[in-house]
Scaffold this motif. Structure first.
Motif, PDB file in Angstrom:
ATOM      1  N   ASP A   1       0.775  -1.198  -0.070  1.00  0.00           N
ATOM      2  CA  ASP A   1       0.054   0.195   0.089  1.00  0.00           C
ATOM      3  C   ASP A   1       0.952   1.175  -0.025  1.00  0.00           C
ATOM      4  OD1 ASP A   1       0.461   0.884   2.970  1.00  0.00           O
ATOM      5  OD2 ASP A   1      -0.164  -0.872   3.127  1.00  0.00           O
ATOM      6  N   VAL A   2       0.299   2.228  -0.381  1.00  0.00           N
ATOM      7  CA  VAL A   2       0.956   3.663  -0.444  1.00  0.00           C
ATOM      8  C   VAL A   2       1.433   4.135   0.703  1.00  0.00           C
ATOM      9  CG1 VAL A   2       0.388   6.190  -1.059  1.00  0.00           C
ATOM     10  CG2 VAL A   2      -0.614   4.436  -2.442  1.00  0.00           C
ATOM     11  N   GLU A   3       0.862   3.911   1.822  1.00  0.00           N
ATOM     12  CA  GLU A   3       1.356   4.390   3.180  1.00  0.00           C
ATOM     13  C   GLU A   3       2.536   3.507   3.580  1.00  0.00           C
ATOM     14  OE1 GLU A   3      -0.147   5.341   7.849  1.00  0.00           O
ATOM     15  OE2 GLU A   3      -1.681   4.750   6.337  1.00  0.00           O
ATOM     16  N   SER A   4       2.818   2.376   3.262  1.00  0.00           N
ATOM     17  CA  SER A   4       4.070   1.604   3.557  1.00  0.00           C
ATOM     18  C   SER A   4       5.073   2.279   2.800  1.00  0.00           C
ATOM     19  CB  SER A   4       3.840   0.275   3.137  1.00  0.00           C
ATOM     20  OG  SER A   4       5.131  -0.534   2.833  1.00  0.00           O
ATOM     21  N   GLY A   5       4.793   2.680   1.473  1.00  0.00           N
ATOM     22  CA  GLY A   5       5.835   3.285   0.636  1.00  0.00           C
ATOM     23  C   GLY A   5       6.377   4.534   1.094  1.00  0.00           C
ATOM     24  N   LEU A   6       5.427   5.447   1.775  1.00  0.00           N
ATOM     25  CA  LEU A   6       5.579   6.703   2.331  1.00  0.00           C
ATOM     26  C   LEU A   6       6.427   6.414   3.734  1.00  0.00           C
ATOM     27  CD1 LEU A   6       2.209   8.621   2.030  1.00  0.00           C
ATOM     28  CD2 LEU A   6       4.245   9.137   0.973  1.00  0.00           C
ATOM     29  N   HIS A   7       6.110   5.667   4.484  1.00  0.00           N
ATOM     30  CA  HIS A   7       7.120   5.328   5.684  1.00  0.00           C
ATOM     31  C   HIS A   7       8.433   5.117   5.248  1.00  0.00           C
ATOM     32  CE1 HIS A   7       4.204   5.599   9.036  1.00  0.00           C
ATOM     33  NE2 HIS A   7       3.653   4.958   8.318  1.00  0.00           N
ATOM     34  N   ARG A   8       8.499   4.273   4.310  1.00  0.00           N
ATOM     35  CA  ARG A   8      10.024   4.026   3.740  1.00  0.00           C
ATOM     36  C   ARG A   8      10.680   5.192   3.176  1.00  0.00           C
ATOM     37  NH1 ARG A   8       9.229  -0.472   0.084  1.00  0.00           N
ATOM     38  NH2 ARG A   8       6.784  -0.268   0.459  1.00  0.00           N
ATOM     39  N   HIS A   9       9.799   5.963   2.323  1.00  0.00           N
ATOM     40  CA  HIS A   9      10.366   7.162   1.634  1.00  0.00           C
ATOM     41  C   HIS A   9      11.063   8.353   2.935  1.00  0.00           C
ATOM     42  CE1 HIS A   9       9.802  11.026  -0.745  1.00  0.00           C
ATOM     43  NE2 HIS A   9      10.057  11.669   0.678  1.00  0.00           N
ATOM     44  N   LEU A  10      10.148   8.254   4.140  1.00  0.00           N
ATOM     45  CA  LEU A  10      10.822   9.154   5.043  1.00  0.00           C
ATOM     46  C   LEU A  10      12.045   8.556   5.806  1.00  0.00           C
ATOM     47  CD1 LEU A  10       7.321  10.178   6.690  1.00  0.00           C
ATOM     48  CD2 LEU A  10       8.983  11.700   5.481  1.00  0.00           C
ATOM     49  N   GLU A  11      12.007   7.180   6.021  1.00  0.00           N
ATOM     50  CA  GLU A  11      13.155   6.557   6.473  1.00  0.00           C
ATOM     51  C   GLU A  11      14.722   6.675   5.663  1.00  0.00           C
ATOM     52  OE1 GLU A  11      12.908   2.807   8.233  1.00  0.00           O
ATOM     53  OE2 GLU A  11      10.670   2.789   7.422  1.00  0.00           O
ATOM     54  N   ASP A  12      14.261   6.799   4.113  1.00  0.00           N
ATOM     55  CA  ASP A  12      15.400   6.902   3.224  1.00  0.00           C
ATOM     56  C   ASP A  12      15.839   8.417   3.251  1.00  0.00           C
ATOM     57  OD1 ASP A  12      15.816   4.255   2.640  1.00  0.00           O
ATOM     58  OD2 ASP A  12      14.842   4.495   0.455  1.00  0.00           O
ATOM     59  N   GLU A  13      14.835   9.279   3.430  1.00  0.00           N
ATOM     60  CA  GLU A  13      14.980  10.961   3.576  1.00  0.00           C
ATOM     61  C   GLU A  13      16.189  10.943   4.760  1.00  0.00           C
ATOM     62  OE1 GLU A  13      11.702  14.020   2.245  1.00  0.00           O
ATOM     63  OE2 GLU A  13      11.723  13.443   4.405  1.00  0.00           O
ATOM     64  N   HIS A  14      15.814  10.336   5.771  1.00  0.00           N
ATOM     65  CA  HIS A  14      16.714  10.552   7.031  1.00  0.00           C
ATOM     66  C   HIS A  14      18.103   9.953   6.642  1.00  0.00           C
ATOM     67  CE1 HIS A  14      18.163  10.340  11.088  1.00  0.00           C
ATOM     68  NE2 HIS A  14      18.501   9.195  10.941  1.00  0.00           N
ATOM     69  N   LEU A  15      18.037   8.715   6.018  1.00  0.00           N
ATOM     70  CA  LEU A  15      19.467   8.144   5.859  1.00  0.00           C
ATOM     71  C   LEU A  15      20.055   8.862   4.961  1.00  0.00           C
ATOM     72  CD1 LEU A  15      18.394   4.350   5.598  1.00  0.00           C
ATOM     73  CD2 LEU A  15      19.637   5.471   7.619  1.00  0.00           C
ATOM     74  N   LEU A  16      19.538   9.534   4.100  1.00  0.00           N
ATOM     75  CA  LEU A  16      20.194  10.409   3.022  1.00  0.00           C
ATOM     76  C   LEU A  16      20.803  11.669   3.464  1.00  0.00           C
ATOM     77  CD1 LEU A  16      17.983   9.503  -0.127  1.00  0.00           C
ATOM     78  CD2 LEU A  16      20.396   9.151   0.195  1.00  0.00           C
ATOM     79  N   SER A  17      20.400  12.073   4.693  1.00  0.00           N
ATOM     80  CA  SER A  17      20.728  13.265   5.185  1.00  0.00           C
ATOM     81  C   SER A  17      21.782  13.194   6.110  1.00  0.00           C
ATOM     82  CB  SER A  17      19.317  13.982   6.077  1.00  0.00           C
ATOM     83  OG  SER A  17      19.141  13.065   7.244  1.00  0.00           O
ATOM     84  N   LEU A  18      22.197  11.957   6.384  1.00  0.00           N
ATOM     85  CA  LEU A  18      23.311  11.588   7.321  1.00  0.00           C
ATOM     86  C   LEU A  18      24.614  12.110   6.583  1.00  0.00           C
ATOM     87  CD1 LEU A  18      22.376   8.086   8.716  1.00  0.00           C
ATOM     88  CD2 LEU A  18      21.938  10.503   9.672  1.00  0.00           C
ATOM     89  N   PRO A  19      25.629  12.440   7.199  1.00  0.00           N
ATOM     90  CA  PRO A  19      26.962  12.918   6.607  1.00  0.00           C
ATOM     91  C   PRO A  19      27.426  11.694   5.789  1.00  0.00           C
ATOM     92  CG  PRO A  19      26.836  13.562   9.166  1.00  0.00           C
ATOM     93  CD  PRO A  19      25.678  12.701   8.759  1.00  0.00           C
ATOM     94  N   HIS A  20      27.150  10.480   6.215  1.00  0.00           N
ATOM     95  CA  HIS A  20      27.883   9.423   5.594  1.00  0.00           C
ATOM     96  C   HIS A  20      26.794   8.285   5.200  1.00  0.00           C
ATOM     97  CE1 HIS A  20      31.775  10.947   6.002  1.00  0.00           C
ATOM     98  NE2 HIS A  20      31.557  11.008   7.250  1.00  0.00           N
ATOM     99  N   PRO A  21      25.820   8.546   4.318  1.00  0.00           N
ATOM    100  CA  PRO A  21      24.523   7.707   4.121  1.00  0.00           C
ATOM    101  C   PRO A  21      25.055   6.245   3.776  1.00  0.00           C
ATOM    102  CG  PRO A  21      24.377   9.659   2.717  1.00  0.00           C
ATOM    103  CD  PRO A  21      25.796   9.729   3.333  1.00  0.00           C
ATOM    104  N   PRO A  22      24.460   5.321   4.257  1.00  0.00           N
ATOM    105  CA  PRO A  22      24.572   3.969   3.947  1.00  0.00           C
ATOM    106  C   PRO A  22      24.536   3.548   2.583  1.00  0.00           C
ATOM    107  CG  PRO A  22      22.612   4.062   5.081  1.00  0.00           C
ATOM    108  CD  PRO A  22      23.483   5.335   4.921  1.00  0.00           C
ATOM    109  N   ALA A  23      25.220   2.463   1.955  1.00  0.00           N
ATOM    110  CA  ALA A  23      25.344   2.111   0.809  1.00  0.00           C
ATOM    111  C   ALA A  23      24.012   1.520   0.563  1.00  0.00           C
ATOM    112  CB  ALA A  23      26.261   1.095   0.389  1.00  0.00           C
ATOM    113  N   ILE A  24      23.289   0.800   1.187  1.00  0.00           N
ATOM    114  CA  ILE A  24      21.838   0.351   1.036  1.00  0.00           C
ATOM    115  C   ILE A  24      20.879   1.013   1.934  1.00  0.00           C
ATOM    116  CG2 ILE A  24      20.464  -1.919   1.249  1.00  0.00           C
ATOM    117  CD1 ILE A  24      22.941  -3.341   0.761  1.00  0.00           C
ATOM    118  N   LEU A  25      20.052   1.595   1.410  1.00  0.00           N
ATOM    119  CA  LEU A  25      19.010   2.259   1.988  1.00  0.00           C
ATOM    120  C   LEU A  25      17.584   1.292   2.220  1.00  0.00           C
ATOM    121  CD1 LEU A  25      19.208   5.724  -0.345  1.00  0.00           C
ATOM    122  CD2 LEU A  25      20.235   5.094   2.250  1.00  0.00           C
ATOM    123  N   VAL A  26      16.765   1.933   3.070  1.00  0.00           N
ATOM    124  CA  VAL A  26      15.483   0.994   3.050  1.00  0.00           C
ATOM    125  C   VAL A  26      14.904   0.642   1.902  1.00  0.00           C
ATOM    126  CG1 VAL A  26      13.155   1.363   4.378  1.00  0.00           C
ATOM    127  CG2 VAL A  26      15.143   2.323   5.199  1.00  0.00           C
TER     128      VAL A  26
END
Length: 297
Positions: A271-296
């Motif tokens: 469902d769409v809401e699941s995608g939105l939660h993962r979107h936000l998790e990836d947003e957070h990871l990408l904002s880190l000084p050293h983003p992980p190679a594998i995102l959510v």
């Protein structure tokens, strides 16, 4: 069926676009050997360029992630839209047929006219309202006529944190700046989380699927409802979203009132809401000084 142990690569066109970048990322995560080419390296509307790329890289499959995406500009730029969205896929199908290469290419919910009130299935009549939709439908017909083994995926309303060129990103960004965000309340779509789309499309390609498939996340939303849900999931004030009729935006291209995608194959994406939660998790990871190679994803 080929698998991810094949020594030959997946060849990806449109390397710098939303889909091209997502396919590169997902192939890397999944250990699929892939080569992504931009237009300078592979012009999909040039038969010689295509042939040279296929001979050089010897792919087992080609993912066409290139194309003309500016729906409103297509009304006055129809020749270029046709070149990228119709001629290109047709020439790719010809070349893939000649070289024995599997082809995955993408189409759109905008091939439909919006007169239905239930989700469109792969077998429903396509009747586009605008130049962009016509270019996509002509491409579908040309590709499948030349290469019946091709996989044509219709999809809709992309979003992900992997690039900033999407509606959800713009809605969240406006709310975080404390600015209002206007969206249409009378157009209904099935939003699609790009990592889900790419992973499922790759699964279908590996399984040797062919013909038309609809891939979109589960749920029916107006653009206003999608924006409000995104803000709610992010803990932001939904009041920032202003509902307006589509006609008030002055878009050059007509949109279908309802272009929700269903599938005869059943629900293939969550469902769409699941995608939105993962979107936000990836947003957070990408904002880190050293983003992980594998995102959510």
């Amino acid at each position: 069926m080929l698998n991810n142990l094949s020594p030959n690569p997946v060849l990806i066109t449109g390397a710098t676009g939303t889909l091209g970048q997502a396919f590169r990322r997902v192939c890397r995560i999944r250990g699929l050997h892939a080569v992504a080419l931009d237009r300078a390296a592979l012009d999909i509307a040039d038969a010689i360029s295509i042939d040279q790329a296929l001979r050089q890289y010897q792919p087992w499959a080609l993912v066409n992630a290139a194309g003309y995406v500016r729906v409103d500009d297509a009304e006055t730029d129809a020749a270029r839209c046709h070149r990228e969205n119709t001629t290109g896929p047709r020439l790719l199908a010809d070349a893939c047929a000649a070289h024995g290469v599997q082809l995955l290419t993408f189409s759109s919910d905008l091939v439909f006219d919006g007169q239905q009130a239930t989700p469109y299935l792969e077998s429903d009549l396509a009747r586009p309202l605008n130049a962009y939709g016509r270019s996509k439908l002509l491409a579908e017909e040309a590709v499948l006529a030349r290469l019946p083994s091709a996989l044509v995926v219709r999809t809709s309303a992309f979003f992900s944190a992997w690039d900033a060129h999407n509606f959800v990103h713009h809605a969240l960004s406006a709310a975080r700046r404390g600015e209002p965000f206007a969206a249409a309340d009378d157009l209904f779509i099935s939003p699609t989380y790009v990592p889900d789309l790419v992973n499922t499309a790759l699964d279908l390609l590996l399984d040797g699927a062919h013909g038309r498939w609809h891939l979109a996340n589960q749920g029916t939303y107006s653009w206003v409802e999608l924006a409000r849900l995104a803000l709610r999931v992010a803990g932001l004030d939904e009041a920032a979203v202003q509902a307006r009729p589509a006609a008030s935006f002055g878009w050059a291209a007509r949109r279908p009132r309802y272009s929700v995608l269903g599938s005869t194959h059943g629900p293939l994406l969550p469902d769409v809401e699941s995608g939105l939660h993962r979107h936000l998790e990836d947003e957070h990871l990408l904002s880190l000084p050293h983003p992980p190679a594998i995102l959510v994803g």
